[in-house]
Scaffold this motif. Structure first.
Motif, short mmCIF file in Angstrom:
data_model
loop_
_atom_site.label_atom_id
_atom_site.label_comp_id
_atom_site.label_asym_id
_atom_site.label_seq_id
_atom_site.Cartn_x
_atom_site.Cartn_y
_atom_site.Cartn_z
N UNK A 1 0.83 -1.21 0.00
CA UNK A 1 0.00 0.00 0.00
C UNK A 1 0.86 1.26 0.00
N UNK A 2 1.85 1.29 0.88
CA UNK A 2 2.69 2.49 0.99
C UNK A 2 3.51 2.72 -0.28
N UNK A 3 4.03 1.65 -0.85
CA UNK A 3 4.82 1.81 -2.07
C UNK A 3 3.94 2.33 -3.21
N UNK A 4 2.71 1.83 -3.27
CA UNK A 4 1.81 2.23 -4.34
C UNK A 4 1.33 3.66 -4.18
N UNK A 5 0.99 4.05 -2.93
CA UNK A 5 0.39 5.36 -2.70
C UNK A 5 1.43 6.46 -2.48
N UNK A 6 2.53 6.13 -1.80
CA UNK A 6 3.49 7.16 -1.40
C UNK A 6 4.89 6.93 -1.97
N UNK A 7 5.08 5.81 -2.67
CA UNK A 7 6.37 5.49 -3.27
C UNK A 7 7.47 5.41 -2.21
N UNK A 8 7.15 4.86 -1.06
CA UNK A 8 8.13 4.62 0.00
C UNK A 8 7.58 3.52 0.90
N UNK B 1 8.43 6.15 5.75
CA UNK B 1 7.45 7.19 6.06
C UNK B 1 7.49 7.55 7.54
N UNK B 2 7.57 6.55 8.40
CA UNK B 2 7.63 6.79 9.85
C UNK B 2 8.90 7.56 10.21
N UNK B 3 10.02 7.15 9.64
CA UNK B 3 11.28 7.86 9.93
C UNK B 3 11.22 9.30 9.46
#
Length: 260
Positions: A205-212, A217-219
């Motif tokens: 999900x994160x790779x698809x939506x935010x490219x990370x 993202x947390x860091x």
């Protein structure tokens, strides 16, 4: 306790007629190469499928494409049919055009509402498998025909009413949760437990939506908070590190310097 009333196995076509007498929760997600069609003939059940929640009622079936993680939660006694077969089995048993047509309705995980006639046809099909074990490819074609007709008739239920928000909204809820709790998160397991989602799905999900990745993202949130605190206050670095969710100052000095 589960009781398997009848099992039919022929090559890669496997069918179980089973009853679950007591409530239980499948602790871990599992997945398998064969496709699965799970038909609920009595009772109610809930499935987690790759992080999404589906509620099933009597007379409904759910399709699990190959490799899709899923687990079941049963609160009352149920009866069901569980059909397993591989795509290769279909391709070997039918001409290419026919095989492609048969596989088409099985590409997406979904709940399908069966009519009374559909459910009766499935019961007749399972009984016929016991009488004619050598006709498995015809039985499989009939099974898929019943599923396809139910879909085409619009008697489908794509999502459980128990799912409070859609997939896009779901990701927004996850991001909001991370934004509010990043300093106290000890691992990605905290997020996965909160939303009943496998770590692999969370990362996807994160790779698809935010490219990370979720960790990146947390860091980034931690670093942004640390930078602001260092600019706006006279606090010591080790204090800001703890407030930002880092284990020690040595874990965040380098990324903070890159951001300032």
């Amino acid at each position: 306790m589960r009781a398997v009333r009848r099992t039919y196995i022929s090559g890669t076509f496997h069918v179980m007629d089973e009853v679950h007498h007591t409530p239980y929760v499948m602790a871990q997600y599992h997945y398998h190469e064969p496709l699965e069609i799970f038909v609920l003939t009595e009772g109610t059940a809930r499935f987690w499928v790759d992080g999404d929640l589906f509620a099933m009622e009597t007379g409904e079936l759910i399709i699990f494409p190959s490799g899709v993680p899923h687990k079941i939660h049963v609160e009352t006694p149920i009866a069901d049919y569980a059909f397993h077969f591989s795509e290769d089995y279909i391709r070997r048993s039918f001409p290419p055009e026919t095989a492609a047509k048969l596989l088409q309705p099985l590409r997406t995980c979904r709940i399908v509402r069966l009519s009374a006639a559909d459910l009766t046809a499935l019961r007749v099909l399972v009984d016929d498998m016991a009488r004619n074990p050598g006709w498995e490819y015809l039985h499989l074609a009939e099974l898929i025909r019943i599923v396809s007709l139910a879909q085409d008739a619009g008697q489908r239920k794509k999502r459980s009413e128990a799912l409070a928000y859609s997939a896009p909204d779901r990701f927004s809820h996850i991001v909001q949760f991370v934004n509010e709790n990043y300093a106290s998160l000890t691992s990605l397991a905290d997020i996965c437990e909160q939303f009943s989602i496998p770590e692999s799905s969370l990362c996807r999900m994160f790779r698809k939506k935010l490219e990370m990745t979720p960790t990146e993202y947390i860091n980034r949130l931690k670093v942004d908070y640390a930078c602001n605190r260092l600019w706006e206050s006279n606090r010591m670095i080790h204090v800001v590190a703890q407030e930002s969710g880092f284990e020690s100052s040595s874990y965040f000095i380098r990324p903070v310097k890159r951001s300032m």
